[in-house]
Write a protein that holds these residues in place. Sequence first.
Motif, PDB file in Angstrom:
ATOM      1  N   THR A 210      17.074  55.860  74.799  1.00 21.69           N
ATOM      2  CA  THR A 210      16.676  56.795  73.744  1.00 21.69           C
ATOM      3  C   THR A 210      17.381  56.459  72.427  1.00 21.69           C
ATOM      4  O   THR A 210      16.901  56.786  71.353  1.00 21.69           O
ATOM      5  CB  THR A 210      16.959  58.259  74.195  1.00 21.69           C
ATOM      6  OG1 THR A 210      16.329  59.161  73.305  1.00 21.69           O
ATOM      7  CG2 THR A 210      18.439  58.569  74.246  1.00 21.69           C
ATOM      8  N   PHE A 211      18.535  55.777  72.491  1.00 26.45           N
ATOM      9  CA  PHE A 211      19.267  55.392  71.274  1.00 26.45           C
ATOM     10  C   PHE A 211      18.994  53.945  70.865  1.00 26.45           C
ATOM     11  O   PHE A 211      19.528  53.467  69.880  1.00 26.45           O
ATOM     12  CB  PHE A 211      20.781  55.552  71.478  1.00 26.45           C
ATOM     13  CG  PHE A 211      21.179  56.938  71.890  1.00 26.45           C
ATOM     14  CD1 PHE A 211      20.962  58.016  71.041  1.00 26.45           C
ATOM     15  CD2 PHE A 211      21.743  57.177  73.124  1.00 26.45           C
ATOM     16  CE1 PHE A 211      21.315  59.304  71.421  1.00 26.45           C
ATOM     17  CE2 PHE A 211      22.104  58.458  73.515  1.00 26.45           C
ATOM     18  CZ  PHE A 211      21.878  59.531  72.653  1.00 26.45           C
ATOM     19  N   ARG A 212      18.177  53.250  71.671  1.00 24.89           N
ATOM     20  CA  ARG A 212      17.949  51.828  71.394  1.00 24.89           C
ATOM     21  C   ARG A 212      17.126  51.666  70.122  1.00 24.89           C
ATOM     22  O   ARG A 212      16.070  52.279  69.978  1.00 24.89           O
ATOM     23  CB  ARG A 212      17.214  51.189  72.574  1.00 24.89           C
ATOM     24  CG  ARG A 212      17.152  49.672  72.492  1.00 24.89           C
ATOM     25  CD  ARG A 212      16.321  49.102  73.617  1.00 24.89           C
ATOM     26  NE  ARG A 212      16.918  49.404  74.919  1.00 24.89           N
ATOM     27  CZ  ARG A 212      16.215  49.505  76.043  1.00 24.89           C
ATOM     28  NH1 ARG A 212      14.909  49.381  76.016  1.00 24.89           N
ATOM     29  NH2 ARG A 212      16.821  49.763  77.181  1.00 24.89           N
ATOM     30  N   PRO A 213      17.592  50.845  69.181  1.00 25.44           N
ATOM     31  CA  PRO A 213      16.824  50.682  67.941  1.00 25.44           C
ATOM     32  C   PRO A 213      15.524  49.920  68.187  1.00 25.44           C
ATOM     33  O   PRO A 213      15.410  49.145  69.138  1.00 25.44           O
ATOM     34  CB  PRO A 213      17.767  49.873  67.047  1.00 25.44           C
ATOM     35  CG  PRO A 213      18.719  49.203  67.975  1.00 25.44           C
ATOM     36  CD  PRO A 213      18.830  50.062  69.194  1.00 25.44           C
ATOM     37  N   VAL A 214      14.551  50.191  67.330  1.00 26.14           N
ATOM     38  CA  VAL A 214      13.289  49.444  67.373  1.00 26.14           C
ATOM     39  C   VAL A 214      13.536  48.146  66.621  1.00 26.14           C
ATOM     40  O   VAL A 214      13.791  48.156  65.417  1.00 26.14           O
ATOM     41  CB  VAL A 214      12.145  50.260  66.723  1.00 26.14           C
ATOM     42  CG1 VAL A 214      10.846  49.464  66.728  1.00 26.14           C
ATOM     43  CG2 VAL A 214      11.966  51.590  67.449  1.00 26.14           C
ATOM     44  N   LYS A 215      13.461  47.019  67.330  1.00 27.38           N
ATOM     45  CA  LYS A 215      13.828  45.746  66.711  1.00 27.38           C
ATOM     46  C   LYS A 215      12.626  44.950  66.221  1.00 27.38           C
ATOM     47  O   LYS A 215      12.783  43.923  65.573  1.00 27.38           O
ATOM     48  CB  LYS A 215      14.649  44.902  67.699  1.00 27.38           C
ATOM     49  CG  LYS A 215      16.034  45.499  67.946  1.00 27.38           C
ATOM     50  CD  LYS A 215      16.847  44.686  68.928  1.00 27.38           C
ATOM     51  CE  LYS A 215      18.250  45.268  69.063  1.00 27.38           C
ATOM     52  NZ  LYS A 215      18.978  44.729  70.195  1.00 27.38           N
ATOM     53  N   VAL A 216      11.428  45.407  66.558  1.00 29.30           N
ATOM     54  CA  VAL A 216      10.231  44.676  66.105  1.00 29.30           C
ATOM     55  C   VAL A 216       9.759  45.239  64.768  1.00 29.30           C
ATOM     56  O   VAL A 216       9.984  46.409  64.460  1.00 29.30           O
ATOM     57  CB  VAL A 216       9.090  44.765  67.152  1.00 29.30           C
ATOM     58  CG1 VAL A 216       9.426  43.954  68.391  1.00 29.30           C
ATOM     59  CG2 VAL A 216       8.793  46.212  67.539  1.00 29.30           C
ATOM     60  N   GLU A 217       9.103  44.385  63.993  1.00 32.00           N
ATOM     61  CA  GLU A 217       8.619  44.816  62.673  1.00 32.00           C
ATOM     62  C   GLU A 217       7.402  45.719  62.817  1.00 32.00           C
ATOM     63  O   GLU A 217       7.248  46.713  62.115  1.00 32.00           O
ATOM     64  CB  GLU A 217       8.260  43.560  61.868  1.00 32.00           C
ATOM     65  CG  GLU A 217       8.240  43.792  60.368  1.00 32.00           C
ATOM     66  CD  GLU A 217       7.994  42.489  59.622  1.00 32.00           C
ATOM     67  OE1 GLU A 217       7.040  42.479  58.825  1.00 32.00           O
ATOM     68  OE2 GLU A 217       8.725  41.511  59.845  1.00 32.00           O
ATOM     69  N   ASP A 218       6.533  45.360  63.779  1.00 33.65           N
ATOM     70  CA  ASP A 218       5.306  46.116  64.027  1.00 33.65           C
ATOM     71  C   ASP A 218       5.581  47.130  65.135  1.00 33.65           C
ATOM     72  O   ASP A 218       5.908  46.762  66.267  1.00 33.65           O
ATOM     73  CB  ASP A 218       4.200  45.134  64.445  1.00 33.65           C
ATOM     74  CG  ASP A 218       2.862  45.826  64.701  1.00 33.65           C
ATOM     75  OD1 ASP A 218       2.847  47.075  64.795  1.00 33.65           O
ATOM     76  OD2 ASP A 218       1.846  45.128  64.817  1.00 33.65           O
ATOM     77  N   VAL A 219       5.458  48.414  64.800  1.00 33.47           N
ATOM     78  CA  VAL A 219       5.755  49.506  65.733  1.00 33.47           C
ATOM     79  C   VAL A 219       5.059  49.327  67.080  1.00 33.47           C
ATOM     80  O   VAL A 219       5.654  49.550  68.137  1.00 33.47           O
ATOM     81  CB  VAL A 219       5.330  50.860  65.092  1.00 33.47           C
ATOM     82  CG1 VAL A 219       5.295  51.981  66.127  1.00 33.47           C
ATOM     83  CG2 VAL A 219       6.261  51.212  63.952  1.00 33.47           C
ATOM     84  N   THR A 220       3.801  48.900  67.046  1.00 28.32           N
ATOM     85  CA  THR A 220       2.998  48.838  68.274  1.00 28.32           C
ATOM     86  C   THR A 220       3.507  47.792  69.269  1.00 28.32           C
ATOM     87  O   THR A 220       3.121  47.796  70.434  1.00 28.32           O
ATOM     88  CB  THR A 220       1.516  48.541  67.952  1.00 28.32           C
ATOM     89  OG1 THR A 220       1.451  47.291  67.245  1.00 28.32           O
ATOM     90  CG2 THR A 220       0.919  49.624  67.083  1.00 28.32           C
ATOM     91  N   GLU A 221       4.393  46.908  68.827  1.00 29.76           N
ATOM     92  CA  GLU A 221       4.919  45.864  69.723  1.00 29.76           C
ATOM     93  C   GLU A 221       6.201  46.300  70.451  1.00 29.76           C
ATOM     94  O   GLU A 221       6.727  45.565  71.274  1.00 29.76           O
ATOM     95  CB  GLU A 221       5.187  44.570  68.931  1.00 29.76           C
ATOM     96  CG  GLU A 221       3.907  43.880  68.483  1.00 29.76           C
ATOM     97  CD  GLU A 221       4.172  42.698  67.579  1.00 29.76           C
ATOM     98  OE1 GLU A 221       5.356  42.321  67.404  1.00 29.76           O
ATOM     99  OE2 GLU A 221       3.200  42.155  67.032  1.00 29.76           O
ATOM    100  N   HIS A 222       6.682  47.499  70.131  1.00 28.92           N
ATOM    101  CA  HIS A 222       7.920  47.981  70.768  1.00 28.92           C
ATOM    102  C   HIS A 222       7.646  48.380  72.217  1.00 28.92           C
ATOM    103  O   HIS A 222       6.661  49.049  72.520  1.00 28.92           O
ATOM    104  CB  HIS A 222       8.468  49.190  69.997  1.00 28.92           C
ATOM    105  CG  HIS A 222       9.702  49.778  70.615  1.00 28.92           C
ATOM    106  ND1 HIS A 222      10.909  49.127  70.638  1.00 28.92           N
ATOM    107  CD2 HIS A 222       9.903  50.969  71.268  1.00 28.92           C
ATOM    108  CE1 HIS A 222      11.809  49.886  71.252  1.00 28.92           C
ATOM    109  NE2 HIS A 222      11.221  50.997  71.650  1.00 28.92           N
ATOM    110  N   HIS A 223       8.546  47.988  73.115  1.00 33.89           N
ATOM    111  CA  HIS A 223       8.407  48.365  74.521  1.00 33.89           C
ATOM    112  C   HIS A 223       9.394  49.492  74.848  1.00 33.89           C
ATOM    113  O   HIS A 223      10.596  49.344  74.677  1.00 33.89           O
ATOM    114  CB  HIS A 223       8.679  47.154  75.425  1.00 33.89           C
ATOM    115  CG  HIS A 223       8.638  47.508  76.881  1.00 33.89           C
ATOM    116  ND1 HIS A 223       7.478  47.931  77.516  1.00 33.89           N
ATOM    117  CD2 HIS A 223       9.609  47.544  77.836  1.00 33.89           C
ATOM    118  CE1 HIS A 223       7.746  48.201  78.781  1.00 33.89           C
ATOM    119  NE2 HIS A 223       9.036  47.981  79.004  1.00 33.89           N
ATOM    120  N   MET A 224       8.838  50.624  75.293  1.00 31.81           N
ATOM    121  CA  MET A 224       9.683  51.776  75.607  1.00 31.81           C
ATOM    122  C   MET A 224      10.402  51.592  76.941  1.00 31.81           C
ATOM    123  O   MET A 224       9.879  50.990  77.873  1.00 31.81           O
ATOM    124  CB  MET A 224       8.830  53.049  75.701  1.00 31.81           C
ATOM    125  CG  MET A 224       8.462  53.650  74.362  1.00 31.81           C
ATOM    126  SD  MET A 224       9.876  54.271  73.435  1.00 31.81           S
ATOM    127  CE  MET A 224      10.047  55.911  74.127  1.00 31.81           C
TER     128      MET A 224
END
Length: 345
Positions: A210-224
């Motif tokens: 839950t605290f892990r930063p989103v490291k991808v530029e495009d939101v849709t490529e983030h893996h939850m």
Amino acid sequence: MKTADFYYDLPQELIAQDPLEDRSSSRLMVLDKESGELQHRVFKDILEYLQPGDCLVINNTKVIPARLYGVKPDTGAKIEVLLLKRRENDVWETLVKPGKKARPGMKISFGEGLLMGEVLDVVEEGNRLIKFTYEGIFEEILDQLGQMPLPPYITHQLKDKNRYQTVYAKHEGSAAAPTAGLHFTPELLKQIEDKGVKIAHVTLHVGLGTFRPVKVEDVTEHHMHSEFYMIEESQAELINETKKNGGRIISVGTTSCRTLESATDEQGILHAGSGWTEIFIYPGYQFRLIDCLITNFHLPESTLLMLVSALAGKEKIMAAYEEAVKERYRFFSFGDAMFIKEDRK
């Protein structure tokens, strides 16, 4: 949709380091998700915004004191272990610091041998599987030796373990608190019930992802990250009945929200059961069940900020956050609250 679209500038001093003496005296920003209108209140005023026939859904997970400090018996080197999730009985997926030397076969002693751990394997993202051995009851030993795994942005020591726990915490398993629930007191919950508002319980064990930063530029490529949830039959019935009768479903926190949205079908019916969810809610998502949300203020560029933006609209949320900074609200886990409301016509 870019991750950078969810950035806002937060002065360091607005990050709450300690919980307030009275849980329900934190501030409450009320955001109308239709008009974008803002009101500044105190949390206990939430009572005024709840109507008879509504259903408040709370997450009754309990945070375990998941941070353990141990030593390597052969060298005395200090090792920090964070319990992430129980894989089976005494085998846990953990985060180990320093991790490089934590190879399979390595032993760790905690509390002068009261608890022993052995690294079994290295799994995804460098996490370690550790098997624990002990005499007695694991939970009791953990309570004795473990510390609350406070988020990385909280640097103060927590004087009372229970303040990182909701008053209704029941099922042990979280590595982080469902912090929107920290504002409720037993007295406030009773007043809510006395007003004719139903209170339903779900369980989602919050992971440190839950605290892990989103490291991808495009939101849709983030893996939850995945988290375990449970919904009892009686609670699903209560929530479905509320919806059928025209009452609002008010989620306390993003964890309750993700649980409900994960277990609701396309017809808007919530199903009882348990499982793992990796649901990622960001703008464009069509909510199936929840109408309103009680939540804290979230980190810039975080998946939680994206979730609230999906519910109220990104422009309205970013404007509300700008106002919160200007009005010097307290942010994050021990901070103030926001109520994203939808009025029934």
